[in-house]
Write a protein that holds these residues in place. Structure first.
Motif, PDB file in Angstrom:
ATOM      1  N   SER A  40      75.341   4.497 -55.917  1.00  0.00           N
ATOM      2  CA  SER A  40      75.840   5.791 -56.375  1.00  0.00           C
ATOM      3  C   SER A  40      75.031   7.088 -56.159  1.00  0.00           C
ATOM      4  CB  SER A  40      76.232   5.525 -57.767  1.00  0.00           C
ATOM      5  OG  SER A  40      75.293   5.106 -58.644  1.00  0.00           O
ATOM      6  N   ASP A  41      73.849   7.016 -56.037  1.00  0.00           N
ATOM      7  CA  ASP A  41      72.670   7.922 -55.835  1.00  0.00           C
ATOM      8  C   ASP A  41      73.526   8.912 -54.607  1.00  0.00           C
ATOM      9  OD1 ASP A  41      69.961   8.895 -56.467  1.00  0.00           O
ATOM     10  OD2 ASP A  41      70.253   9.381 -54.624  1.00  0.00           O
ATOM     11  N   ARG A  42      73.448  10.256 -55.159  1.00  0.00           N
ATOM     12  CA  ARG A  42      74.315  11.003 -54.102  1.00  0.00           C
ATOM     13  C   ARG A  42      73.114  11.488 -53.067  1.00  0.00           C
ATOM     14  NH1 ARG A  42      76.196  12.391 -58.933  1.00  0.00           N
ATOM     15  NH2 ARG A  42      74.585  13.873 -59.540  1.00  0.00           N
ATOM     16  N   ALA A  43      72.012  11.506 -53.245  1.00  0.00           N
ATOM     17  CA  ALA A  43      70.670  11.878 -52.267  1.00  0.00           C
ATOM     18  C   ALA A  43      71.009  10.817 -51.315  1.00  0.00           C
ATOM     19  CB  ALA A  43      69.631  12.053 -52.948  1.00  0.00           C
ATOM     20  N   ALA A  44      71.044   9.398 -51.714  1.00  0.00           N
ATOM     21  CA  ALA A  44      71.068   8.478 -50.878  1.00  0.00           C
ATOM     22  C   ALA A  44      72.309   8.505 -49.835  1.00  0.00           C
ATOM     23  CB  ALA A  44      71.051   7.141 -51.661  1.00  0.00           C
ATOM     24  N   VAL A  45      73.438   8.915 -50.283  1.00  0.00           N
ATOM     25  CA  VAL A  45      74.591   9.096 -49.667  1.00  0.00           C
ATOM     26  C   VAL A  45      74.535  10.239 -48.733  1.00  0.00           C
ATOM     27  CG1 VAL A  45      77.344   9.758 -49.769  1.00  0.00           C
ATOM     28  CG2 VAL A  45      76.115   8.496 -51.490  1.00  0.00           C
ATOM     29  N   GLY A  46      73.802  11.266 -48.981  1.00  0.00           N
ATOM     30  CA  GLY A  46      73.435  12.197 -48.031  1.00  0.00           C
ATOM     31  C   GLY A  46      72.740  11.676 -46.879  1.00  0.00           C
ATOM     32  N   PHE A  47      71.716  11.111 -47.267  1.00  0.00           N
ATOM     33  CA  PHE A  47      70.790  10.658 -46.192  1.00  0.00           C
ATOM     34  C   PHE A  47      71.331   9.541 -45.379  1.00  0.00           C
ATOM     35  CE2 PHE A  47      67.556  12.989 -48.852  1.00  0.00           C
ATOM     36  CZ  PHE A  47      66.919  13.725 -47.627  1.00  0.00           C
ATOM     37  N   VAL A  48      72.085   8.733 -45.805  1.00  0.00           N
ATOM     38  CA  VAL A  48      72.758   7.897 -45.257  1.00  0.00           C
ATOM     39  C   VAL A  48      73.789   8.535 -43.806  1.00  0.00           C
ATOM     40  CG1 VAL A  48      74.533   5.892 -44.979  1.00  0.00           C
ATOM     41  CG2 VAL A  48      72.740   5.942 -46.715  1.00  0.00           C
ATOM     42  N   VAL A  49      74.317   9.340 -44.453  1.00  0.00           N
ATOM     43  CA  VAL A  49      75.535  10.176 -43.463  1.00  0.00           C
ATOM     44  C   VAL A  49      74.509  11.095 -42.542  1.00  0.00           C
ATOM     45  CG1 VAL A  49      77.031  12.031 -43.339  1.00  0.00           C
ATOM     46  CG2 VAL A  49      77.174  10.538 -45.110  1.00  0.00           C
ATOM     47  N   LEU A  50      73.511  11.570 -42.825  1.00  0.00           N
ATOM     48  CA  LEU A  50      72.584  12.006 -41.920  1.00  0.00           C
ATOM     49  C   LEU A  50      72.224  11.455 -40.742  1.00  0.00           C
ATOM     50  CD1 LEU A  50      70.717  14.492 -41.120  1.00  0.00           C
ATOM     51  CD2 LEU A  50      68.970  13.519 -42.608  1.00  0.00           C
ATOM     52  N   THR A  51      72.158   9.826 -40.921  1.00  0.00           N
ATOM     53  CA  THR A  51      71.755   9.034 -39.884  1.00  0.00           C
ATOM     54  C   THR A  51      72.703   9.163 -38.707  1.00  0.00           C
ATOM     55  OG1 THR A  51      70.869   7.288 -41.452  1.00  0.00           O
ATOM     56  CG2 THR A  51      71.411   6.356 -39.352  1.00  0.00           C
ATOM     57  N   LEU A  52      73.915   9.338 -38.756  1.00  0.00           N
ATOM     58  CA  LEU A  52      74.814   9.417 -37.677  1.00  0.00           C
ATOM     59  C   LEU A  52      74.459  10.677 -37.098  1.00  0.00           C
ATOM     60  CD1 LEU A  52      78.487   8.391 -37.192  1.00  0.00           C
ATOM     61  CD2 LEU A  52      77.790  10.648 -36.642  1.00  0.00           C
ATOM     62  N   PHE A  53      74.498  11.836 -37.564  1.00  0.00           N
ATOM     63  CA  PHE A  53      74.088  13.015 -36.804  1.00  0.00           C
ATOM     64  C   PHE A  53      72.965  13.467 -36.279  1.00  0.00           C
ATOM     65  CE2 PHE A  53      77.657  13.771 -40.065  1.00  0.00           C
ATOM     66  CZ  PHE A  53      78.506  14.440 -39.170  1.00  0.00           C
ATOM     67  N   ALA A  54      71.997  12.612 -36.890  1.00  0.00           N
ATOM     68  CA  ALA A  54      70.655  12.723 -36.315  1.00  0.00           C
ATOM     69  C   ALA A  54      70.611  11.853 -35.043  1.00  0.00           C
ATOM     70  CB  ALA A  54      69.341  12.095 -37.445  1.00  0.00           C
ATOM     71  N   ALA A  55      71.293  10.695 -35.220  1.00  0.00           N
ATOM     72  CA  ALA A  55      71.184   9.749 -33.779  1.00  0.00           C
ATOM     73  C   ALA A  55      71.913  10.438 -32.886  1.00  0.00           C
ATOM     74  CB  ALA A  55      71.886   8.618 -34.213  1.00  0.00           C
ATOM     75  N   SER A  56      73.021  11.304 -33.093  1.00  0.00           N
ATOM     76  CA  SER A  56      73.794  11.899 -31.977  1.00  0.00           C
ATOM     77  C   SER A  56      73.032  13.122 -31.478  1.00  0.00           C
ATOM     78  CB  SER A  56      75.322  12.453 -32.723  1.00  0.00           C
ATOM     79  OG  SER A  56      75.687  13.350 -31.845  1.00  0.00           O
ATOM     80  N   ALA A  57      72.260  13.803 -32.460  1.00  0.00           N
ATOM     81  CA  ALA A  57      71.354  14.979 -32.050  1.00  0.00           C
ATOM     82  C   ALA A  57      70.325  14.239 -30.833  1.00  0.00           C
ATOM     83  CB  ALA A  57      71.156  15.895 -33.154  1.00  0.00           C
ATOM     84  N   VAL A  58      69.738  13.449 -31.353  1.00  0.00           N
ATOM     85  CA  VAL A  58      68.624  12.741 -30.575  1.00  0.00           C
ATOM     86  C   VAL A  58      69.032  12.313 -29.209  1.00  0.00           C
ATOM     87  CG1 VAL A  58      66.931  11.099 -30.354  1.00  0.00           C
ATOM     88  CG2 VAL A  58      67.097  12.435 -32.582  1.00  0.00           C
ATOM     89  N   ALA A  59      70.301  11.699 -29.215  1.00  0.00           N
ATOM     90  CA  ALA A  59      70.799  11.188 -28.120  1.00  0.00           C
ATOM     91  C   ALA A  59      71.318  12.212 -27.081  1.00  0.00           C
ATOM     92  CB  ALA A  59      72.041  10.225 -28.485  1.00  0.00           C
ATOM     93  N   GLN A  60      71.788  13.349 -27.627  1.00  0.00           N
ATOM     94  CA  GLN A  60      72.241  14.518 -26.711  1.00  0.00           C
ATOM     95  C   GLN A  60      70.905  14.873 -25.952  1.00  0.00           C
ATOM     96  OE1 GLN A  60      74.971  15.779 -26.155  1.00  0.00           O
ATOM     97  NE2 GLN A  60      76.251  15.304 -27.939  1.00  0.00           N
ATOM     98  N   VAL A  61      69.851  15.005 -26.519  1.00  0.00           N
ATOM     99  CA  VAL A  61      68.689  15.421 -25.915  1.00  0.00           C
ATOM    100  C   VAL A  61      67.883  14.273 -25.173  1.00  0.00           C
ATOM    101  CG1 VAL A  61      65.952  16.307 -26.149  1.00  0.00           C
ATOM    102  CG2 VAL A  61      68.068  17.142 -27.637  1.00  0.00           C
ATOM    103  N   GLY A  62      67.898  13.222 -25.518  1.00  0.00           N
ATOM    104  CA  GLY A  62      67.131  12.157 -24.910  1.00  0.00           C
ATOM    105  C   GLY A  62      67.932  11.364 -23.806  1.00  0.00           C
ATOM    106  N   LEU A  63      69.156  11.704 -23.966  1.00  0.00           N
ATOM    107  CA  LEU A  63      70.027  10.824 -22.750  1.00  0.00           C
ATOM    108  C   LEU A  63      70.749  11.978 -22.015  1.00  0.00           C
ATOM    109  CD1 LEU A  63      71.406   8.074 -24.960  1.00  0.00           C
ATOM    110  CD2 LEU A  63      69.580   7.991 -23.353  1.00  0.00           C
TER     111      LEU A  63
END
Length: 415
Positions: A260-283
């Motif tokens: 239920s920790d809202r900060a944890a929720v935020g960082f879990v969601v960040l995972t997808l967008f960070a992976a997408s941004a890194v993949a856009q550059v790296g691939l």
């Protein structure tokens, strides 16, 4: 949310109508900052939905409807304002996006009821749709000769980074500061205020002064139809997954995984967008055809890992699933945009690409609304398992369609 790569670099001559106050890098930085801050607001409410549920007495099905209101705003921007910056100016329209984003955020603060949430999300989508279209082209136009490709990549990374930063910012502020349904929005308003002078660093650009602002009906060029079907299926799967993550992750973590920790929720969601941004550059060097097929298969894998996370009730596996989905989204959407852009003739390219984006943003809203309805009957865990299976099937359908199109194009006419 909006995730868009520039389909083409502008070929029309541009006319500066107001001088900027900074050098080329300062101008690009100002536009990028404003673009990022508007996109950040699009995902800001994600970890706060459980608080709204408790305060206003609604459930996950209503959360998905509130989230889907965002797509209404994005679609309105694409359909009604897609060409507005050509006639009115890039800087002027991006300032409008900042103003609409501020109005949306003010609504969340001043009208914290269901009507305020719906209207705020529509305005948030409208601002994001304007910013995505205008900010992306603006950055490309401000780039020096030969730097357009890097500017296009920068725009994509800024887009995804902004979307990714919204949830952890709201989660952290709401956990650490008082008035959790107010302070995160006040912080966003402060960033939007900084975006105005940042934008004024950039020169104004008008491509078609006095041009008609009448919306054009989307269509698909005949030459691009064979490519459009598999590319659109891939985009639908990718954006349905994005809609799930931003619209239902807080519910999944709270109701299924006990977080239920809202900060944890935020960082879990960040995972997808960070992976997408890194993949856009790296691939970015992966060929379009390979990226599109690979993206579909990666999305299938991501859906399978998501199902495993729900069955095992594991946060770690959920984070892994979102990282995989982010990579698949980046590959499929970038390649789909590139394939359609290449296949459509110049005279019909804008309409065809707009049709592609309409499919993508419908995918953000409709499937997640179905998820909310299904959760009423089968529970959020089982409904999400069905959702994951649907994403995998659509991605597989895109893969099969690509194979069929490739075979037909290589076999050629018989006789």
């Amino acid at each position: 949310m909006t995730s868009r790569s520039t389909p083409t670099t502008p070929t029309t001559s541009t006319t500066p109508t107001a001088a900027g106050r900074g050098g080329p890098r300062a101008q690009a930085a100002g536009v990028a900052f404003a673009f990022l801050v508007v996109m950040l607001g699009a995902t800001l409410p994600t970890p706060l939905y459980p608080l709204y549920e408790a305060d206003l007495g609604f459930g996950q099905a209503t959360v998905t409807l509130v989230f889907a209101a965002y797509a209404v705003g994005v679609l309105a921007a694409l359909l009604l304002l897609g060409r507005a910056s050509d006639a009115l100016g890039r800087r002027r329209l991006l300032l409008v996006a900042v103003a609409v984003s501020a109005l949306s955020t003010l609504l969340f603060v001043t009208t914290p009821d269901l009507s305020g949430l719906y209207l705020g999300r529509v305005l948030s989508g409208l601002s994001a749709g304007i910013a995505t279209t205008t900010g992306t082209v603006y950055l490309v136009e401000l780039a020096p000769e030969g730097g357009q490709a890097r500017a296009s990549l920068l725009a994509t990374v800024v887009n995804m980074t902004g979307l990714g930063l919204g949830p952890p910012l709201a989660g952290l502020v709401s956990e650490l500061a008082p008035a959790p349904l107010v302070t995160a929005y006040v912080a966003h308003l402060g960033l939007l205020a900084l975006a105005v002078p940042a934008l004024l660093l950039a020169r104004e650009v008008v491509v078609a002064p006095g041009a008609s602002l009448r919306p054009e009906r989307p269509s698909v060029a005949a030459e691009a139809r064979a490519v459009f079907v598999p590319a659109s299926l891939a985009a639908f799967a990718a954006f349905a997954a994005l809609g799930l993550v931003t619209g239902a992750t807080a519910g999944i973590l709270g109701q299924v995984l006990g977080v239920s920790d809202r900060a944890a929720v935020g960082f879990v969601v960040l995972t997808l967008f960070a992976a997408s941004a890194v993949a856009q550059v790296g691939l970015r060097g992966v060929a379009t055809r390979t990226a599109l097929t690979s993206g579909c298969l990666v999305l299938v894998l991501g859906a399978a890992v998501l199902a495993a996370a729900l069955l095992a009730e594991s946060v770690a596996v959920l984070v892994a699933a979102l990282a995989v989905i982010g990579v698949g989204q980046a590959l499929a959407f970038r390649a789909g945009t590139a394939a359609i852009t290449a296949a459509a003739p110049a005279a019909e390219r804008a309409r065809t690409v707009t049709s592609f984006f309409l499919v993508a943003y419908l995918a953000i809203s409709l499937p997640v609304v179905l998820l909310g309805a299904a959760s009423l009957r089968w529970g959020l865990r089982d409904a999400t398992l069905g959702f994951a299976a649907g994403v995998a099937l659509i991605a597989l359908a895109s893969f099969v369609a690509q194979v069929v199109v490739e075979r037909r194009s290589t076999s050629g006419p018989r006789g």
